[in-house]
Design an enzyme around this catalytic site. Structure first.
Site, PDB file in Angstrom:
ATOM      1  CG  ASP A 348      -1.924  -1.245   1.142  1.00 40.36           C
ATOM      2  OD1 ASP A 348      -2.673  -1.374   0.104  1.00 40.36           O
ATOM      3  OD2 ASP A 348      -1.845  -1.783   2.197  1.00 40.36           O
ATOM      4  CB  THR A 349       2.071   3.259  -2.049  1.00 39.19           C
ATOM      5  OG1 THR A 349       2.803   2.111  -1.913  1.00 39.19           O
ATOM      6  CG2 THR A 349       2.972   4.468  -2.446  1.00 39.19           C
ATOM      7  CB  VAL A 350      -0.669   7.888  -0.673  1.00 37.75           C
ATOM      8  CG1 VAL A 350      -1.604   7.226   0.151  1.00 37.75           C
ATOM      9  CG2 VAL A 350       0.518   8.683   0.297  1.00 37.75           C
ATOM     10  CB  SER A 367       4.866   3.973   0.657  1.00 37.10           C
ATOM     11  OG  SER A 367       4.640   2.572   1.101  1.00 37.10           O
ATOM     12  CG  MET A 430      -1.434   4.234  -5.772  1.00 37.72           C
ATOM     13  SD  MET A 430      -2.119   5.433  -4.409  1.00 37.72           S
ATOM     14  CE  MET A 430      -2.061   6.758  -5.187  1.00 37.72           C
TER      15      MET A 430
END
Length: 528
Positions: A348-350, A367, A430
């Site tokens: 998961d990342t932004v 992240s 992402m």
């Protein structure tokens, strides 16, 4: 132009400044900074801080950060804000403990958080506002609460078990043992206090003193090796972006230890095999892109690591000779069964991007890696610690083998596209291991198929996960799936959307900014 009787949305077009993030509150934070006279760097840091509160499973101050800044004069700067393994950690030690593979969560997966050092480094060189101003929205949301948005709530539901097993995770990110419901208010006052300390005293408040001592103690209590000296030694390093030429544009990425080079190899293969120019929605295009990706990711998993440990230079991997050699493995008529397909863990990342009135462009990614990182949250300071160490390998002699003070191969990658010496497009996609494929797919949509930024992000995606089965999004019709099966692929419904991206393109001729935001997330692009 899109069909207005079908679901979707138009790109955002504005002149004075624009931000695109994965959450409406973060986009609003960025715009507020821009409208108050701050520049794109200020706005990006402020938006990242807000995201660390309102998308806590995706990002946080216990994670890492990368950024590319394109200045109005055409100069481009890259920042590597990824943390290192503890100095007491080594692959040999993990193998002696009985581990055959890197732990994917828990204390042994924790590396030094690099984000806060990166934010301070960016602000000191390019910013016009102090951290006290830039963190104010994030502090407010942490202390007073924010509304949990739909995609955030959906993701959070699947992370309850890991959070419940950790005292800090249960305390700060569950309510009665459950994840917050959509539209409910969530507060993390402990994180607010930590952000206030950083706003007042800078990064030293995070990497030294009581907060650092607590982070180290939590990891040590869990059997890990992080100590206060590791935290105090953190650096954020300026690096020269690497790039390739695609359709008369220069595409730039952060060099290894990031996996941005994988996206560049992919674009080279798209050009060599003609993948990008095939009909946009055709099975043949999806097939060729996937085969290019299998070749590029194979290179990544064998060769990309901390640059000090790489045996092959980025220049060599991007050379015409290597491109031609890889392209020979790609069969337009069917799947090559001899190409090794690496397993890809979920993460998961932004990603966010901001362009200001002066046409300074910032491509920015932050992240924790997996959902809530290592699933370790400091009880007093409310920090979710990243599990970025999971990206190392324990294979003896591998370039990416875990080592003391070493940076792991890193999945998060911002991108910048230049044309005639000026920024033309700041973008990123992402989604963990999907990101290089996302970069190449979205950019090909724009440059090969003349899609606007929103159309390029909307376009249906296909990719593999932890097996050789291709996960097809619902936008890929049955006829295309059937043809892919004829070409040798196994295809199933994607269990989750592939990634999520943000784009701001700069039309220097008209003077307008054109933004798009991925419908797979809660966010949006806005400008004025």
């Amino acid at each position: 132009m899109r069909d207005f009787d079908r679901t979707g949305r138009s790109p955002v077009i504005a002149e004075n400044g624009m931000a695109a993030t994965s959450h409406p509150l973060a986009t609003m934070t960025a715009l507020s900074i821009l409208r108050d006279g701050g520049n794109a760097v200020d706005a990006a840091i402020a938006a990242a801080a807000t995201l660390a509160v309102v998308e806590p499973h995706m990002t946080g101050i216990g994670g890492d950060c990368f950024a590319i800044i394109a200045e109005p004069d055409g100069s481009v700067h890259g920042l590597n804000g990824s943390g290192r393994a503890p100095k007491a950690a080594s692959a040999a030690r993990y193998r002696e403990m009985g581990h055959r593979q890197m732990p994917q969560s828990g204390a042994l997966s924790v590396t030094v958080p690099g984000a806060i050092k990166a934010w301070e480094t960016l602000a000191a060189r390019f910013g016009t506002r102090g951290l006290g101003v830039l963190l104010s929205d994030a502090i407010g949301y942490a202390e007073e609460g924010y509304a949990v948005h739909p995609r955030v709530a959906r993701d959070w539901q699947g992370l309850v078990e890991g959070l419940a097993a950790d005292a800090g995770g249960s305390r700060h990110y569950l309510a009665g043992g459950r994840s917050p419901k959509v539209f409910s208010r969530h507060r993390v006052p402990a994180l607010g206090r930590t952000l206030r300390a950083i706003a007042g005293k800078g990064a030293s408040a995070f990497y030294e003193g009581a907060i650092a001592a607590e982070m180290a103690a939590v990891v040590r209590a869990g059997g890990g090796f992080l100590d206060e000296e590791d935290l105090a030694a953190v650096t954020a390093d300026w690096v020269e972006p690497i790039g390739t030429r695609y359709r008369d544009y220069d595409v730039l990425e952060i060099p290894p230890n990031g996996q941005g080079i994988t996206a560049l190899i992919l674009l080279n293969l798209f050009a060599a095999t003609g993948a990008g120019r095939l009909a946009a929605d055709s099975a043949e295009r999806y097939h060729r892109m996937i085969e290019c990706a299998r070749a590029a990711y194979n290179v990544r998993d064998h060769l990309v690591a901390d640059p000090a440990a790489m045996a092959v230079s980025p220049e060599t991997l991007l050379s015409p000779q290597v491109t031609a050699s890889l392209a020979r493995n790609i069969d337009p008529g069917g799947r090559n069964p001899h190409l090794e397909l690496p397993p890809l863990p979920d993460s998961d990342t932004v990603y966010l991007t901001v362009v200001d009135r002066d046409r300074r462009a910032v491509s920015f990614i932050n992240s924790l890696y997996a959902g809530f990182g290592a699933r370790l949250v400091t009880p007093e300071s409310g920090i979710a610690l990243q599990n970025r160490g999971a990206c190392f390998t324990l294979e003896e002699g591998h370039p990416n083998e875990l080592g003391p003070g070493k940076r792991p191969m890193h999945t998060i990658i911002p991108a910048m596209v230049m044309k005639d010496g000026r920024a033309a497009c700041s973008f990123g996609v992402m989604g963990g291991a999907y990101q290089p494929m996302g970069h190449a797919h979205v950019l090909s949509n724009m440059l090969d198929h003349q899609m606007d930024p929103q159309q390029a992000l909307d376009h249906a995606r296909i990719f593999w996960g932890d097996s050789e089965v291709l996960g097809a999004e619902s936008g890929i019709p049955g006829a295309v799936r059937g043809r892919l099966a004829e070409l040798g692929h196994r295809v199933a419904d994607a269990p989750n959307p592939h990634g999520g991206g943000q784009i701001v393109a700069i039309d220097h001729e008209s003077g307008f900014l054109i933004g798009g935001s991925d419908p797979r997330k809660d966010g949006l692009a806005l400008g004025w």
